[in-house]
Motif scaffolding. Structure first.
Motif, mmCIF file in Angstrom:
data_model
loop_
_atom_site.group_PDB
_atom_site.id
_atom_site.type_symbol
_atom_site.label_atom_id
_atom_site.label_comp_id
_atom_site.label_asym_id
_atom_site.label_seq_id
_atom_site.Cartn_x
_atom_site.Cartn_y
_atom_site.Cartn_z
ATOM 1 N N GLU A 165 -0.961 10.503 -0.256
ATOM 2 C CA GLU A 165 -0.066 11.181 -1.189
ATOM 3 C C GLU A 165 1.310 10.536 -1.230
ATOM 4 O O GLU A 165 1.928 10.442 -2.287
ATOM 5 C CB GLU A 165 0.078 12.651 -0.790
ATOM 6 C CG GLU A 165 -1.049 13.531 -1.258
ATOM 7 C CD GLU A 165 -1.143 13.601 -2.768
ATOM 8 O OE1 GLU A 165 -0.279 14.210 -3.391
ATOM 9 O OE2 GLU A 165 -2.092 13.011 -3.325
ATOM 10 N N LEU A 166 1.779 10.128 -0.088
ATOM 11 C CA LEU A 166 3.116 9.564 -0.036
ATOM 12 C C LEU A 166 3.118 8.080 -0.382
ATOM 13 O O LEU A 166 4.177 7.467 -0.483
ATOM 14 C CB LEU A 166 3.728 9.768 1.357
ATOM 15 C CG LEU A 166 3.895 11.234 1.777
ATOM 16 C CD1 LEU A 166 4.285 11.321 3.235
ATOM 17 C CD2 LEU A 166 4.935 11.917 0.902
ATOM 18 N N GLY A 167 1.956 7.524 -0.548
ATOM 19 C CA GLY A 167 1.865 6.111 -0.883
ATOM 20 C C GLY A 167 2.458 5.223 0.186
ATOM 21 O O GLY A 167 3.198 4.289 -0.110
ATOM 22 N N GLY A 182 8.909 4.780 5.632
ATOM 23 C CA GLY A 182 9.668 5.385 4.550
ATOM 24 C C GLY A 182 10.466 6.569 5.054
ATOM 25 O O GLY A 182 10.254 7.052 6.167
ATOM 26 N N ARG A 183 11.393 7.008 4.225
ATOM 27 C CA ARG A 183 12.261 8.118 4.641
ATOM 28 C C ARG A 183 11.810 9.387 3.953
ATOM 29 O O ARG A 183 11.784 9.479 2.730
ATOM 30 C CB ARG A 183 13.703 7.790 4.267
ATOM 31 C CG ARG A 183 14.256 6.679 5.132
ATOM 32 C CD ARG A 183 15.270 5.881 4.377
ATOM 33 N NE ARG A 183 16.570 6.544 4.379
ATOM 34 C CZ ARG A 183 17.706 5.892 4.160
ATOM 35 N NH1 ARG A 183 17.696 4.596 3.918
ATOM 36 N NH2 ARG A 183 18.844 6.533 4.154
ATOM 37 N N GLY A 239 -10.755 9.813 -3.814
ATOM 38 C CA GLY A 239 -9.902 10.584 -4.709
ATOM 39 C C GLY A 239 -8.452 10.153 -4.686
ATOM 40 O O GLY A 239 -7.782 10.200 -5.693
ATOM 41 N N PHE A 240 -7.990 9.737 -3.568
ATOM 42 C CA PHE A 240 -6.547 9.529 -3.470
ATOM 43 C C PHE A 240 -6.140 8.138 -3.000
ATOM 44 O O PHE A 240 -5.013 7.744 -3.213
ATOM 45 C CB PHE A 240 -5.944 10.567 -2.523
ATOM 46 C CG PHE A 240 -6.130 11.954 -3.001
ATOM 47 C CD1 PHE A 240 -7.143 12.723 -2.500
ATOM 48 C CD2 PHE A 240 -5.299 12.463 -3.976
ATOM 49 C CE1 PHE A 240 -7.341 14.007 -2.958
ATOM 50 C CE2 PHE A 240 -5.479 13.749 -4.430
ATOM 51 C CZ PHE A 240 -6.502 14.524 -3.922
ATOM 52 N N ALA A 242 -7.043 5.548 -4.179
ATOM 53 C CA ALA A 242 -7.036 4.641 -5.316
ATOM 54 C C ALA A 242 -5.604 4.291 -5.646
ATOM 55 O O ALA A 242 -4.940 4.964 -6.427
ATOM 56 C CB ALA A 242 -7.709 5.318 -6.507
ATOM 57 N N HIS A 243 -5.139 3.264 -5.037
ATOM 58 C CA HIS A 243 -3.737 2.920 -5.213
ATOM 59 C C HIS A 243 -3.553 1.667 -6.045
ATOM 60 O O HIS A 243 -4.490 0.915 -6.270
ATOM 61 C CB HIS A 243 -3.046 2.765 -3.860
ATOM 62 C CG HIS A 243 -2.412 4.044 -3.433
ATOM 63 N ND1 HIS A 243 -1.339 4.584 -4.103
ATOM 64 C CD2 HIS A 243 -2.711 4.893 -2.436
ATOM 65 C CE1 HIS A 243 -1.013 5.719 -3.519
ATOM 66 N NE2 HIS A 243 -1.830 5.931 -2.502
ATOM 67 N N VAL A 244 -2.329 1.512 -6.462
ATOM 68 C CA VAL A 244 -2.023 0.425 -7.400
ATOM 69 C C VAL A 244 -1.868 -0.909 -6.678
ATOM 70 O O VAL A 244 -1.721 -0.956 -5.460
ATOM 71 C CB VAL A 244 -0.744 0.738 -8.178
ATOM 72 C CG1 VAL A 244 -1.022 1.815 -9.194
ATOM 73 C CG2 VAL A 244 0.355 1.132 -7.248
ATOM 74 N N GLY A 245 -1.927 -1.937 -7.461
ATOM 75 C CA GLY A 245 -1.962 -3.292 -6.932
ATOM 76 C C GLY A 245 -0.913 -3.601 -5.899
ATOM 77 O O GLY A 245 -1.223 -4.115 -4.828
ATOM 78 N N ARG A 246 0.301 -3.181 -6.201
ATOM 79 C CA ARG A 246 1.383 -3.547 -5.330
ATOM 80 C C ARG A 246 1.157 -3.040 -3.910
ATOM 81 O O ARG A 246 1.332 -3.770 -2.937
ATOM 82 C CB ARG A 246 2.670 -2.953 -5.887
ATOM 83 C CG ARG A 246 3.909 -3.487 -5.245
ATOM 84 C CD ARG A 246 5.086 -2.649 -5.723
ATOM 85 N NE ARG A 246 6.298 -3.081 -5.064
ATOM 86 C CZ ARG A 246 7.173 -3.881 -5.634
ATOM 87 N NH1 ARG A 246 6.977 -4.354 -6.844
ATOM 88 N NH2 ARG A 246 8.274 -4.229 -4.993
ATOM 89 N N ARG A 247 0.742 -1.757 -3.843
ATOM 90 C CA ARG A 247 0.552 -1.183 -2.528
ATOM 91 C C ARG A 247 -0.688 -1.748 -1.845
ATOM 92 O O ARG A 247 -0.725 -1.905 -0.636
ATOM 93 C CB ARG A 247 0.402 0.344 -2.644
ATOM 94 C CG ARG A 247 0.992 1.051 -1.433
ATOM 95 C CD ARG A 247 0.632 2.499 -1.425
ATOM 96 N NE ARG A 247 -0.691 2.699 -0.867
ATOM 97 C CZ ARG A 247 -0.971 2.660 0.432
ATOM 98 N NH1 ARG A 247 -0.036 2.364 1.300
ATOM 99 N NH2 ARG A 247 -2.187 2.894 0.865
ATOM 100 N N LYS A 248 -1.679 -2.044 -2.651
ATOM 101 C CA LYS A 248 -2.914 -2.589 -2.089
ATOM 102 C C LYS A 248 -2.652 -3.895 -1.350
ATOM 103 O O LYS A 248 -3.188 -4.143 -0.280
ATOM 104 C CB LYS A 248 -3.941 -2.822 -3.199
ATOM 105 C CG LYS A 248 -4.786 -1.594 -3.460
ATOM 106 C CD LYS A 248 -5.954 -1.932 -4.335
ATOM 107 C CE LYS A 248 -7.158 -2.283 -3.515
ATOM 108 N NZ LYS A 248 -8.213 -1.310 -3.530
#
Ligand SMILES: [Zn+2]
Lengths: 252, 110
Positions: A165-167, A182-183, A239-240, A242-248
């Motif tokens: 959730e927090l990526g 992260g903060r 479900g969750f 599934a993250h975007v390219g940058r984070r992957k």
């Protein structure tokens, strides 16, 4: 239920109230000397009785009534018979709305059988998350284990959800505290935990939090201990995560 | 007879159930990620293919006064990325301008 019957029930519920009212009026009509003595304390007691009834039990009301009975004397017994006959009129005089009766009923029910009335209304509580800063780029979620145990969920599952959730990502330190990259403010973690409860703790059928998370054939099932329903819940991975390219790229 | 059969068909007892199938197909996910310091990044993933992402991005950038770009991912398709926490504004925009149903939008994060 007919109108008359309904009224009977009402008068039975409020029997003591009606009797008292009538008793007072009867005394006034008889016009005895002791009337003044009796009626003034009765008036005060009546008020007190009403107050009590709102928050306290029927028994205390009954006690008050008993006291009055004693004070009024023997002719009270004779009145009781007539009380029920006349109570129809009396109940018309007392302006009791439906909501009054309903709240009275639930008040009594909550007192005597709390599991019948209040169980669903009670809020589900978890200890507030203790989140502190760990340097300038990390946060320390100290009581993640305690909260997970409170929710009866494996802390890995909770942590996985938090990260998704927090990526972000993180690790667990020696004292089983969670270090999050992260903060994050405690309030923010609380919000995520809230949505976790909505998704993986609260029963979708009856909203009870008394549930278990069971894993069968790679599928998670939410089994409710309160109503017995079983529901599949989406796994965090599909479900969750599934993250975007940058984070992957960061994760890989 | 056929009419009654039709009626039976239209009643779906599981309409309100969250099927995992429906979840993977339909949802628009709006996520937030922290970058260095207090900076954040908003990602919009799962927009239906019929929308022109480039045009949407252009409007979003102008409306929110932020930069952004489209990231292409093999698995997730094209994903709009915006600078800052634009999650609420994006969701409002999707509902009002693109007629996307609110219940198909999932806002993640805190
Ligand atoms: Zn249940």
């Amino acid at each position: 239920m007919s109108d008359v019957e309904e009224k009977k029930v009402v008068t039975e519920l409020f029997g003591d109230l009606n009797k008292k009212k009538k008793k007072k009026s009867k005394k006034e009509s008889t016009g005895e000397e002791d009337e003044e003595k009796a009626s003034t304390p009765v008036e005060g007691e009546d008020f007190e009785f009403k107050k009590k009834k709102k928050k306290k039990s029927k028994s205390s009301a009954a006690d008050a009534f008993d006291e009055q009975l004693e004070a009024a004397g023997i002719n009270e017994v004779a009145e009781e018979g007539s009380a029920e006959e006349k109570s129809d009129n009396a109940s018309d005089n007392t302006d009791l709305t439906y909501s009054d009766l309903l709240s009275r009923f639930f008040g009594i029910l909550r007192e005597n059988n709390p599991e019948l009335a209040g169980d669903r209304g009670t809020k589900y509580k978890i200890p507030p998350p203790v989140v502190t800063r760990d340097g300038s780029k990390k946060s320390l979620f100290a009581n993640v284990k305690e909260i997970s145990e409170r929710m009866k969920r494996p802390s890995e599952h909770v942590i996985q959800y938090l990260f998704a959730e927090l990526g972000t990502s993180g690790s667990i330190d020696g004292a089983s505290r969670l270090i999050i990259k992260g903060r994050f403010q405690p309030k923010q973690i609380e919000n995520v935990l809230r949505s976790y409860i909505m998704e993986y703790v609260a029963c979708p059928t009856c909203k009870s939090a008394n549930t278990l998370l069971q894993k069968e054939n790679r599928l998670y099932f939410l089994v409710c201990q309160a109503c017995g329903s079983t529901r599949t819940v989406s796994s965090i991975k599909t479900g969750f995560q599934a993250h975007v390219g940058r984070r992957k790229k960061v994760a890989a | 007879m056929s009419a009654s059969l039709e009626n039976i068909k239209t009643f779906d007892p599981f309409a309100d159930a969250l099927d995992s199938e429906a979840q993977t197909v339909n949802y628009v996910h709006i996520r937030i990620q922290q970058r260095n310091g207090r900076k954040t990044l908003t990602t919009v993933q799962g927009l239906p293919a019929e929308y022109d992402l480039k045009r949407i991005l252009k409007v979003l950038k102008k409306d929110f006064g932020c930069n952004g770009h489209i990231a292409k991912d093999e698995e997730m398709g094209e994903v709009i990325q915006l600078q800052g926490d634009q999650r609420v504004k994006v969701s409002e925009f999707l509902v009002s301008a693109l007629q996307i149903q609110k219940k198909t939008i999932k806002i993640h994060g805190f």
